[in-house]
Design an enzyme around this catalytic site. Structure first.
Site, PDB file in Angstrom:
ATOM      1  N   LYS A  21       0.048  -1.556  -5.012  1.00 19.15           N
ATOM      2  CA  LYS A  21      -0.199  -2.900  -5.513  1.00 19.15           C
ATOM      3  C   LYS A  21      -1.705  -3.142  -5.587  1.00 19.15           C
ATOM      4  CE  LYS A  21       4.056  -5.040  -3.985  1.00 19.15           C
ATOM      5  NZ  LYS A  21       4.870  -4.125  -3.236  1.00 19.15           N
ATOM      6  N   HIS A  47       1.152  -8.330  -2.669  1.00 15.36           N
ATOM      7  CA  HIS A  47      -0.165  -8.528  -3.265  1.00 15.36           C
ATOM      8  C   HIS A  47      -1.025  -9.444  -2.392  1.00 15.36           C
ATOM      9  CE1 HIS A  47       2.193  -7.125  -6.743  1.00 15.36           C
ATOM     10  NE2 HIS A  47       1.046  -6.574  -7.097  1.00 15.36           N
ATOM     11  N   SER A  88       2.452  -9.413 -10.235  1.00 11.07           N
ATOM     12  CA  SER A  88       2.656  -9.903  -8.882  1.00 11.07           C
ATOM     13  C   SER A  88       3.597 -11.097  -8.931  1.00 11.07           C
ATOM     14  CB  SER A  88       1.313 -10.341  -8.282  1.00 11.07           C
ATOM     15  OG  SER A  88       1.497 -11.174  -7.165  1.00 11.07           O
ATOM     16  N   GLY A  90       3.857 -13.315  -6.615  1.00 14.09           N
ATOM     17  CA  GLY A  90       3.145 -14.449  -6.041  1.00 14.09           C
ATOM     18  C   GLY A  90       1.976 -14.957  -6.869  1.00 14.09           C
TER      19      GLY A  90
END
Length: 120
Positions: A21, A47, A88, A90
């Site tokens: 990531k 992340h 990601s 988030g």
């Protein structure tokens, strides 16, 4: 002085091999200067783990930073290739074209640094 602080932040810090990531971070000075940096590590489960580890060091220099999104990197140092892809959950998807530009400046001897908007 603020430019010197900005220059002190390395543009890229990623694992030398593997799939992991990454986050694209914009680092700002108080007088409006900024630059993008790329951080990616295999140890990160999320992340946010990457960003939360990196942000305090940047802020300790008197700079501000903001995560611009994330994705994944597949780094093959033997073949000198890097593939940037995914997103990601988030932070959303980083602008992979910016990430590739930063990586190409850091790895000028890599003939293949590309991105794909496919995959997670």
């Amino acid at each position: 002085m603020s430019q010197a602080k900005l220059d002190a932040v390395p543009p890229v810090d990623i694992d030398p091999e593997g799939k992991f990531k990454y986050v694209l971070i914009e680092v700002h000075t108080n007088d409006g200067k900024s630059k993008y940096i790329v951080r990616g590590y295999g140890w990160a489960g999320f992340h946010a783990d990457v960003y939360e580890r990196v942000a305090p060091g940047i802020e300790a220099l008197g700079l501000d930073c903001e995560c611009q999104g994330g994705g994944r990197i597949l780094h093959n140092s033997a073949e000198k290739s890097i593939l940037v892809y995914g997103y990601s959950l988030g932070y959303g998807k980083a602008d992979h074209s910016i990430t590739v530009k930063v990586l190409k400046e850091q790895f000028p001897d890599y003939p293949k640094i590309t991105f794909s908007d496919e995959g997670y």
